[in-house]
Design an enzyme around this catalytic site. Structure first.
Site, PDB file in Angstrom:
ATOM      1  N   ASP A 177     -49.068  18.839  -5.247  1.00  0.00           N
ATOM      2  CA  ASP A 177     -49.434  18.084  -4.038  1.00  0.00           C
ATOM      3  C   ASP A 177     -50.855  18.360  -3.541  1.00  0.00           C
ATOM      4  O   ASP A 177     -51.131  18.294  -2.347  1.00  0.00           O
ATOM      5  CB  ASP A 177     -48.427  18.356  -2.903  1.00  0.00           C
ATOM      6  CG  ASP A 177     -47.005  18.079  -3.331  1.00  0.00           C
ATOM      7  OD1 ASP A 177     -46.815  17.151  -4.144  1.00  0.00           O
ATOM      8  OD2 ASP A 177     -46.097  18.788  -2.869  1.00  0.00           O
TER       9      ASP A 177
ATOM     10  N   LYS B 123     -53.774  14.918  -6.241  1.00  0.00           N
ATOM     11  CA  LYS B 123     -54.148  14.426  -7.578  1.00  0.00           C
ATOM     12  C   LYS B 123     -54.188  12.898  -7.629  1.00  0.00           C
ATOM     13  O   LYS B 123     -55.129  12.319  -8.161  1.00  0.00           O
ATOM     14  CB  LYS B 123     -53.140  14.948  -8.630  1.00  0.00           C
ATOM     15  CG  LYS B 123     -53.112  16.464  -8.729  1.00  0.00           C
ATOM     16  CD  LYS B 123     -52.032  16.943  -9.670  1.00  0.00           C
ATOM     17  CE  LYS B 123     -50.626  16.725  -9.163  1.00  0.00           C
ATOM     18  NZ  LYS B 123     -50.213  17.547  -8.008  1.00  0.00           N
TER      19      LYS B 123
ATOM     20  N   GLY C 279     -44.873  13.147  -6.999  1.00  0.00           N
ATOM     21  CA  GLY C 279     -45.090  12.119  -5.974  1.00  0.00           C
ATOM     22  C   GLY C 279     -46.577  12.090  -5.699  1.00  0.00           C
ATOM     23  O   GLY C 279     -47.108  13.023  -5.112  1.00  0.00           O
ATOM     24  N   HIS C 280     -47.256  11.061  -6.185  1.00  0.00           N
ATOM     25  CA  HIS C 280     -48.717  10.988  -6.064  1.00  0.00           C
ATOM     26  C   HIS C 280     -49.085   9.870  -5.096  1.00  0.00           C
ATOM     27  O   HIS C 280     -48.805   8.703  -5.347  1.00  0.00           O
ATOM     28  CB  HIS C 280     -49.349  10.756  -7.445  1.00  0.00           C
ATOM     29  CG  HIS C 280     -49.141  11.913  -8.380  1.00  0.00           C
ATOM     30  ND1 HIS C 280     -49.605  11.947  -9.664  1.00  0.00           N
ATOM     31  CD2 HIS C 280     -48.526  13.116  -8.187  1.00  0.00           C
ATOM     32  CE1 HIS C 280     -49.280  13.102 -10.235  1.00  0.00           C
ATOM     33  NE2 HIS C 280     -48.614  13.819  -9.353  1.00  0.00           N
TER      34      HIS C 280
ATOM     35  N   GLN D 147     -47.471  18.071 -10.874  1.00  0.00           N
ATOM     36  CA  GLN D 147     -47.175  19.434 -10.393  1.00  0.00           C
ATOM     37  C   GLN D 147     -48.491  20.234 -10.316  1.00  0.00           C
ATOM     38  O   GLN D 147     -49.535  19.653 -10.110  1.00  0.00           O
ATOM     39  CB  GLN D 147     -46.132  20.137 -11.273  1.00  0.00           C
ATOM     40  CG  GLN D 147     -44.729  19.557 -11.140  1.00  0.00           C
ATOM     41  CD  GLN D 147     -44.516  18.295 -11.938  1.00  0.00           C
ATOM     42  OE1 GLN D 147     -44.711  18.254 -13.139  1.00  0.00           O
ATOM     43  NE2 GLN D 147     -44.086  17.224 -11.297  1.00  0.00           N
TER      44      GLN D 147
HETATM   45  P1  GDP Z   1     -50.366  14.866  -5.392  1.00  0.00           P
HETATM   46  O1  GDP Z   1     -48.939  15.111  -5.743  1.00  0.00           O
HETATM   47  O2  GDP Z   1     -51.268  15.957  -5.880  1.00  0.00           O
HETATM   48  O3  GDP Z   1     -50.861  13.508  -5.809  1.00  0.00           O
HETATM   49  O4  GDP Z   1     -50.452  14.924  -3.801  1.00  0.00           O
HETATM   50  P2  GDP Z   1     -49.409  14.253  -2.759  1.00  0.00           P
HETATM   51  O5  GDP Z   1     -49.666  12.800  -2.708  1.00  0.00           O
HETATM   52  O6  GDP Z   1     -48.030  14.701  -3.023  1.00  0.00           O
HETATM   53  O7  GDP Z   1     -49.848  14.987  -1.433  1.00  0.00           O
HETATM   54  C1  GDP Z   1     -51.137  14.914  -0.921  1.00  0.00           C
HETATM   55  C2  GDP Z   1     -51.063  14.358   0.501  1.00  0.00           C
HETATM   56  O8  GDP Z   1     -52.290  14.583   1.160  1.00  0.00           O
HETATM   57  C3  GDP Z   1     -50.861  12.845   0.532  1.00  0.00           C
HETATM   58  O9  GDP Z   1     -50.141  12.518   1.673  1.00  0.00           O
HETATM   59  C4  GDP Z   1     -52.283  12.312   0.622  1.00  0.00           C
HETATM   60  O10 GDP Z   1     -52.341  11.042   1.231  1.00  0.00           O
HETATM   61  C5  GDP Z   1     -52.926  13.356   1.498  1.00  0.00           C
HETATM   62  N1  GDP Z   1     -54.368  13.608   1.240  1.00  0.00           N
HETATM   63  C6  GDP Z   1     -55.039  13.612   0.076  1.00  0.00           C
HETATM   64  N2  GDP Z   1     -56.323  13.989   0.269  1.00  0.00           N
HETATM   65  C7  GDP Z   1     -56.448  14.231   1.600  1.00  0.00           C
HETATM   66  C8  GDP Z   1     -57.529  14.693   2.411  1.00  0.00           C
HETATM   67  O11 GDP Z   1     -58.630  14.975   1.953  1.00  0.00           O
HETATM   68  N3  GDP Z   1     -57.260  14.835   3.742  1.00  0.00           N
HETATM   69  C9  GDP Z   1     -56.049  14.558   4.288  1.00  0.00           C
HETATM   70  N4  GDP Z   1     -55.873  14.747   5.586  1.00  0.00           N
HETATM   71  N5  GDP Z   1     -55.006  14.141   3.538  1.00  0.00           N
HETATM   72  C10 GDP Z   1     -55.210  13.986   2.212  1.00  0.00           C
HETATM   73  P1  IMO Z   2     -46.643  16.614  -7.712  1.00  0.00           P
HETATM   74  O1  IMO Z   2     -47.020  16.001  -9.045  1.00  0.00           O
HETATM   75  C1  IMO Z   2     -44.794  19.938  -5.616  1.00  0.00           C
HETATM   76  C2  IMO Z   2     -41.339  21.830  -7.517  1.00  0.00           C
HETATM   77  C3  IMO Z   2     -39.990  21.658  -6.852  1.00  0.00           C
HETATM   78  C4  IMO Z   2     -39.309  22.943  -7.269  1.00  0.00           C
HETATM   79  C5  IMO Z   2     -39.833  23.171  -8.675  1.00  0.00           C
HETATM   80  C6  IMO Z   2     -38.911  22.678  -9.780  1.00  0.00           C
HETATM   81  O2  IMO Z   2     -46.365  15.626  -6.653  1.00  0.00           O
HETATM   82  O3  IMO Z   2     -47.651  17.644  -7.334  1.00  0.00           O
HETATM   83  P2  IMO Z   2     -38.211  20.291 -10.689  1.00  0.00           P
HETATM   84  O4  IMO Z   2     -37.654  19.093  -9.977  1.00  0.00           O
HETATM   85  O5  IMO Z   2     -39.504  20.029 -11.390  1.00  0.00           O
HETATM   86  O6  IMO Z   2     -37.220  20.948 -11.571  1.00  0.00           O
HETATM   87  O7  IMO Z   2     -38.525  21.336  -9.513  1.00  0.00           O
HETATM   88  O8  IMO Z   2     -41.067  22.473  -8.749  1.00  0.00           O
HETATM   89  N1  IMO Z   2     -42.045  20.574  -7.812  1.00  0.00           N
HETATM   90  C7  IMO Z   2     -43.110  20.126  -7.132  1.00  0.00           C
HETATM   91  N2  IMO Z   2     -43.720  20.621  -6.038  1.00  0.00           N
HETATM   92  N3  IMO Z   2     -45.279  18.836  -6.203  1.00  0.00           N
HETATM   93  C8  IMO Z   2     -44.699  18.346  -7.317  1.00  0.00           C
HETATM   94  O9  IMO Z   2     -45.229  17.331  -8.033  1.00  0.00           O
HETATM   95  C9  IMO Z   2     -43.532  18.964  -7.804  1.00  0.00           C
HETATM   96  N4  IMO Z   2     -42.698  18.736  -8.842  1.00  0.00           N
HETATM   97  C10 IMO Z   2     -41.801  19.734  -8.839  1.00  0.00           C
HETATM   98  O10 IMO Z   2     -40.118  21.548  -5.463  1.00  0.00           O
HETATM   99  O11 IMO Z   2     -39.772  24.002  -6.463  1.00  0.00           O
HETATM  100 MG    MG Z   3     -47.067  15.211  -4.803  1.00  0.00          MG
END
Ligand code: GDP
Ligand code: IMO
Ligand code: MG
Length: 430
Positions: A14, A17, A41-42, A231
């Site tokens: 998270d 990415k 979840g991107h 991840q």
């Molecule tokens: P990913 O899994 O690495 O793609 O990241 P996620 O989407 O799960 O989580 C990142 C969260 O931070 C999302 O809600 C984005 O919209 C938000 N986000 C990304 N970059 C920024 C930033 O520079 N500032 C803020 N405030 N939010 C951001």
């Molecule tokens: P993105 O790509 C954050 C965590 C789960 C759990 C562990 C194992 O959005 O960054 P799994 O379902 O893979 O067997 O879970 O890994 N986990 C993540 N945490 N971002 C993710 O993906 C994750 N994918 C799995 O919360 O601790």
């Molecule tokens: Mg994510």
């Protein structure tokens, strides 16, 4: 001949990415996922639209670019179908520019059941899995019992499916798992299975390819390929805080096996880190904050899982973990996201080393899960200023520049850009 650039998370996932891949996509011809599955979840935001992708690469909104789901990825056909439909609602027809490896493995409904059964059996030691079936599906892959995307075109697919399902039901039985009470999206296993089988038809509408040839041919032609990680490095199956990890190789090495490219064909390795740290699910997190500051990071940063909605645990940035990730991945460039979340902070802390049993170390110990770790913290003055409206890196507040300089110094990796909001437009290149 060109090389594959890589963009991956350096923390516990998270890091942002999806957003950064979307921003980088105009510079590439192909965006490819190499591991993970619907546990990811991107999030992408632009023109007031917010979109969350799980299996589909984050280049999908650029219709002139190709996206590839590589052999290292897991596909859950029903989740995939929903994702395709959600894109159609935004006028994006993924059948046009998404290719899928025939060698990508399938997540069956019974893999999702086993994920729940395994977690239940672990009791207090549960991983906190996303319950998408990741662990059981990769287990079958390694055990050489899995089903792959290419198999859905075979005449005996249903037979193989039934065989594997029976094995899974037997395992559930030995775990004393109540299959009848199990639900996916409020459906029984049988009900969900009907949907799952029907959604295979959606999968068949896509270009199912030998993606390793495709990607290598693209590189031979001089096309530019970006590999999108899911991840984060600290969730890697080998180097993460085992067993509190995911079941795939989340590091650069995973690009080679997950796409079929040779190590000599890896180019830039871009790593992403938040300006602080989060983790969702169980496992060690030395810099976790249980106080008001932790709560503010969670609220200001909207730190709720993009896949499960669970609140993310929050804390200060962890440099020993970040340095470890830079080492494992061979990171050449850093992206830093979300410093804006700390705009109101008087003071920002950075964990520069760990104290374990009275000794200071900057190595991640083997006993990461068991030992008590006291983070050694260095303080930085906050910038106490909104960042919205800033359009050039050099115009960032001096105290934020100092913090970013410190990140470069402690990791030994140059910062390429910083992101200051969820929106596509707010990425400032240095
Ligand atoms: P990913 O899994 O690495 O793609 O990241 P996620 O989407 O799960 O989580 C990142 C969260 O931070 C999302 O809600 C984005 O919209 C938000 N986000 C990304 N970059 C920024 C930033 O520079 N500032 C803020 N405030 N939010 C951001
Ligand atoms: P993105 O790509 C954050 C965590 C789960 C759990 C562990 C194992 O959005 O960054 P799994 O379902 O893979 O067997 O879970 O890994 N986990 C993540 N945490 N971002 C993710 O993906 C994750 N994918 C799995 O919360 O601790
Ligand atoms: Mg994510």
């Amino acid at each position: 001949m060109s090389k594959v650039d890589v963009l991956l998370g350096l923390q516990w996932g998270d890091e942002g990415k999806g957003k950064i891949v979307d921003v980088l996509t105009p510079n590439y011809d192909v965006i490819a996922r190499f591991q993970g599955g619907p546990n990811a979840g991107h999030t992408l935001e632009f023109n007031g639209i917010k979109h969350v992708l799980h299996i589909i690469p984050s280049g999908i909104f650029h219709e002139d670019k190709l996206n590839v789901i590589g052999n290292g990825v897991l596909i859950e056909p029903n989740i995939f179908e929903k994702e395709v439909q959600a894109l159609l609602e935004k006028n994006v027809d993924a059948t046009k520019n998404l290719y899928i490896s025939k060698k990508a493995h399938l997540i069956l409904p019974s893999h999702r059941m086993l994920d729940a059964a395994n977690e239940k059996a672990k009791g207090n030691n549960k991983i906190g899995s996303t319950l998408k079936g990741i662990g059981p599906a990769y287990t079958d892959k390694i055990a050489r019992s899995g089903l792959r995307v290419g198999d859905i075109m075979e005449f005996d697919f249903k037979e193989k499916y039934e065989l594997l399902k029976v094995q899974h039901l037997q395992t559930a039985h030995t775990l004393n798992f109540d299959v009848a009470a199990f639900r996916i999206d409020n459906m029984t296993l049988d009900e969900y299975e009907k949907r799952w089988l029907a959604s295979l038809e959606t999968l068949k509408k896509f270009h199912l390819i030998n993606s390793e040839y495709f990607i290598n041919h693209c590189l031979d032609k001089g096309q530019k390929v970006l590999a999108e990680g899911a991840q984060g490095s600290m969730l890697d199956i080998d180097f993460g805080s085992y067993p509190f990890v995911t079941s795939s190789s989340t590091i650069t090495a995973g690009v080679c096996s997950g796409l079929g490219v040779a190590p000599s064909r890896i180019g830039r390795v871009m790593g992403i880190s938040k300006a602080y740290c989060t983790r969702v699910g169980a496992g060690p997190f030395p810099t976790e904050l249980f106080d008001e500051t932790g709560r503010v990071l969670c609220e200001q940063g909207h730190e709720y899982g993009a896949t499960t909605g669970r609140p993310r645990r929050c804390g200060w940035i962890d440099i020993p973990a970040l340095r470890y990730a830079c080492m494992l991945n061979g990171v050449t460039h850093l992206f830093v996201t979300k410093p804006d979340v700390m705009n109101n902070f008087d003071e920002i802390k950075m964990c520069t080393s760990y104290e374990i049993n009275g000794k200071e170390t900057d190595e991640i110990p083997f006993e990461f899960n068991e030992v008590e770790i006291t983070p050694v913290l260095r303080s930085y003055e906050g910038w106490k200023q909104e960042l919205t409206g800033i359009t050039a890196y050099k115009d960032l507040p001096q105290n934020l520049l100092n913090y970013l300089d410190a990140m470069e110094k402690v990791t030994g990796v140059p910062v390429l850009a910083v992101s200051i909001s969820p929106d596509r437009k707010d990425v400032l290149f240095k």
